[in-house]
Motif scaffolding. Structure first.
Motif, mmCIF file in Angstrom:
data_model
loop_
_atom_site.group_PDB
_atom_site.id
_atom_site.type_symbol
_atom_site.label_atom_id
_atom_site.label_comp_id
_atom_site.label_asym_id
_atom_site.label_seq_id
_atom_site.Cartn_x
_atom_site.Cartn_y
_atom_site.Cartn_z
ATOM 1 N N GLU A 34 0.537 -1.507 -6.364
ATOM 2 C CA GLU A 34 -0.363 -1.698 -5.227
ATOM 3 C C GLU A 34 -1.288 -2.870 -5.477
ATOM 4 O O GLU A 34 -2.220 -3.090 -4.728
ATOM 5 C CB GLU A 34 -1.196 -0.423 -4.993
ATOM 6 N N ASN A 35 -1.011 -3.613 -6.541
ATOM 7 C CA ASN A 35 -1.930 -4.663 -6.945
ATOM 8 C C ASN A 35 -1.195 -5.991 -7.072
ATOM 9 O O ASN A 35 -0.623 -6.303 -8.119
ATOM 10 C CB ASN A 35 -2.581 -4.271 -8.279
ATOM 11 N N ARG A 63 -4.405 -17.088 -3.814
ATOM 12 C CA ARG A 63 -3.213 -16.571 -4.493
ATOM 13 C C ARG A 63 -2.154 -17.671 -4.634
ATOM 14 O O ARG A 63 -1.475 -17.760 -5.649
ATOM 15 C CB ARG A 63 -2.635 -15.377 -3.723
ATOM 16 N N GLU A 101 -7.692 -6.393 6.297
ATOM 17 C CA GLU A 101 -7.698 -5.809 4.964
ATOM 18 C C GLU A 101 -6.336 -5.999 4.287
ATOM 19 O O GLU A 101 -6.240 -6.254 3.090
ATOM 20 C CB GLU A 101 -8.037 -4.319 5.010
ATOM 21 N N TYR A 102 -5.274 -5.889 5.090
ATOM 22 C CA TYR A 102 -3.938 -6.115 4.528
ATOM 23 C C TYR A 102 -3.855 -7.521 3.933
ATOM 24 O O TYR A 102 -3.388 -7.719 2.807
ATOM 25 C CB TYR A 102 -2.865 -5.917 5.603
ATOM 26 N N PRO A 140 0.851 -1.190 0.000
ATOM 27 C CA PRO A 140 0.000 0.000 0.000
ATOM 28 C C PRO A 140 0.891 1.246 0.000
ATOM 29 O O PRO A 140 2.011 1.195 0.506
ATOM 30 C CB PRO A 140 -0.784 -0.115 1.306
ATOM 31 N N ASP A 169 -2.474 -8.929 -7.133
ATOM 32 C CA ASP A 169 -3.153 -9.876 -8.014
ATOM 33 C C ASP A 169 -2.755 -9.721 -9.471
ATOM 34 O O ASP A 169 -2.806 -10.671 -10.245
ATOM 35 C CB ASP A 169 -4.670 -9.716 -7.869
ATOM 36 N N THR A 216 -6.236 -9.416 2.891
ATOM 37 C CA THR A 216 -7.080 -9.530 1.709
ATOM 38 C C THR A 216 -6.371 -8.986 0.467
ATOM 39 O O THR A 216 -6.459 -9.569 -0.607
ATOM 40 C CB THR A 216 -8.389 -8.751 1.927
ATOM 41 N N ARG A 217 -5.649 -7.880 0.640
ATOM 42 C CA ARG A 217 -5.041 -7.263 -0.546
ATOM 43 C C ARG A 217 -3.615 -7.729 -0.820
ATOM 44 O O ARG A 217 -3.183 -7.798 -1.961
ATOM 45 C CB ARG A 217 -5.056 -5.736 -0.403
ATOM 46 N N PHE A 218 -2.852 -8.009 0.254
ATOM 47 C CA PHE A 218 -1.427 -8.276 0.057
ATOM 48 C C PHE A 218 -0.950 -9.603 0.661
ATOM 49 O O PHE A 218 0.211 -9.966 0.517
ATOM 50 C CB PHE A 218 -0.595 -7.128 0.654
#
Lengths: 328, 155
Positions: free
Chosen positions: A217-218, A260, A249-250, A203, A220, A252-254
């Motif tokens: 920042e992505n 994944r 949230e971290y 982030p 995926d 979920t995204r990273f």
């Protein structure tokens, strides 16, 4: 101490201290990775010990908590037959107000050949290096550098993917709290030095203002293509600074979630410098990931630190020709 | 030299060749091949294990001169109770052989250790004597002898 004088008066080859990957340079990195092969062979033996550094004294000076790095250095020194001393800050005269410089000079006066130093302030090992004739090894300073971690990471990638000549063209994503991570800085430096393409994934709040690498920042968007996924420890104290909204949230995204993990290339490596926050940056059991080399990182750490100690304390610095000449 | 090694050990039973990194490695392989060729004529099926040892972590001049380790030691076989023939290209001061003896001792306890060198150039600094010598080559201490599979050069 004559050994110090000899080292001082010697030629340009090699350096007395290991402070950062940049100062080590590409040749230095290759030399240490090659030496580490020998140390791995030593470590495989039933009696994993060689007399190479008999009579040398290595002092671990750790101003920050550490388990694996300190034990790893201690083991490495012992396997090379060096004597080790451990300076633990909690029981020291620093609590009586002794300065860092006086502490270092006092220990140096006891006859120390190398200081392994970890300090919360960036740049502390450079100061120590100025104050002492002994070798100084940076075992982590502030957010700045952690060169032996970087070398063991490079060694792990090099040996698992069989890339003796370098890491040209490898796609490596370093994911997590890059901003506060000395590991990210040094490890990215060594990967790039060896020719890999490094992307920092985090982030925006966890990226430093200026970086040399491409950032994203992505996760995926990258995960299908990376050859090495390098996860950093999510330091929970960052939560208090409101740099990420929540650990959930971290993740979920990273985080490396089972979804994944399923998208990783078949031979992609998953690395982590430890200590791991299970369920945060790594939400799968690494034991079930075929590409996880996290335990290899730890065992390679000993070999690489042996190589570093031997390179700094064991190699003379005369001309390399003398060695070629006497083939006996 | 290959004949001598076979004769002295009355065959190949319990004999292994270990080349000292770096110059002794190709020589050990060549000697091994020659020994097998000779013995094959006698028995039909002969083999002799060939390994290598890197002595650079056992040297007595660590810290005095640069270290350029050769390849990693390869001793894939058990050396307890066997006869190890150490092989090197040039025997000079004897210090490398001493280091190699220490290295060997860390892998096990051979029944005996013998030393085979292609060139003995004299100037020993330790009580070390080769068992098999390709050629004695008188030299002065400041000359340098290099051996390749093409030949021997003194400079």
């Amino acid at each position: 101490m004559t050994s110090v004088e000899q080292r001082q008066s010697a030629g340009p080859r090699g350096s007395r201290s290991l402070l950062s990957i940049d100062e080590l340079g590409t040749d230095g990195v290759f030399r240490i990775l090659d030496l580490a092969d020998h140390m791995v062979e030593v470590n495989r033996r039933p009696n994993p010990k060689v007399p190479a550094l008999r009579g040398k004294t290595v002092c671990n000076v750790f101003f920050e908590d550490s388990t694996r790095t300190r034990l790893s250095f201690e083991t490495a020194a012992k396997r090379l037959s060096a004597d080790t001393m451990t300076f633990s800050v909690a029981q020291s005269s620093l609590n009586k107000g002794e300065s860092l410089r006086d502490t270092i000079e006092t220990i140096a006066a006891m006859g120390v050949d190398a200081f392994v130093i970890r300090h919360g302030s960036s740049g502390a090992p450079w100061m120590v290096d100025k104050w002492t004739q002994a070798s100084v090894i940076n075992a982590g300073d502030g957010w700045h550098a952690h060169p032996t971690q970087a070398l063991l990471d490079a060694y792990t990638v090099r040996t698992t993917l069989n890339r003796t000549g370098g890491l040209e063209g490898l796609r490596i994503a370093i994911v997590g709290d890059v901003k506060h991570s000395r590991v990210a800085r040094s490890t990215s430096a060594v990967f790039r030095l060896l020719g890999a393409d490094v992307t920092l994934v985090a982030p925006r709040t966890l990226l430093p203002p200026v970086v040399d690498e491409p950032t994203s920042e992505n996760l995926d968007a990258l995960i299908d293509d990376v050859d090495v996924l390098y996860l950093l420890r999510m330091q929970s104290e960052r939560m208090n600074e409101a740099l990420v909204p929540s650990l959930r949230e971290y993740t979920t995204r990273f985080g490396l979630t089972p979804q994944r993990a399923g998208r990783l290339k078949q031979n992609a490596l998953v690395m982590h410098p430890g200590p791991m926050n299970r369920g945060v940056e790594i939400a799968v059991d690494p034991a079930e990931l075929p590409g996880a080399v996290i335990t290899q990182q730890v065992s390679n750490g000993i070999a690489v630190r042996m190589a570093v100690l031997f390179e700094l304390l064991g190699s003379g610095h005369g001309s390399a020709d003398t060695l070629e000449g006497s083939s006996e | 030299m290959a004949h001598e090694i076979i004769e002295r050990n009355r065959g190949l039973d319990g004999v292994v060749l270990v080349g000292i990194q770096r110059g002794g490695v190709w020589l050990a392989k060549a000697l091994g091949a020659e020994i097998v060729r000779i013995e094959d004529r006698e028995s039909g099926h002969a083999s002799v294990p060939v390994g290598s040892v890197d002595a650079s972590l056992y040297r007595d001049d660590i810290g005095l001169r640069p270290v350029a380790p050769g390849s990693v030691s390869e001793l894939e076989f058990d050396i307890d109770g066997v006869t190890v023939v150490l092989v090197d290209d040039v025997l000079f001061t004897g210090r490398t052989v001493r280091a190699a003896l220490d290295a060997i001792a860390d892998y096990g306890r051979p029944r005996a250790v013998q030393l085979a060198v292609l060139i003995d150039r004299g100037h020993r600094e330790l009580p070390i004597r080769p068992d098999y010598v390709g050629k004695n080559l008188p030299t002065s201490g400041d000359e340098s002898v290099s051996v390749t599979s093409d030949g021997v050069v003194i400079s």
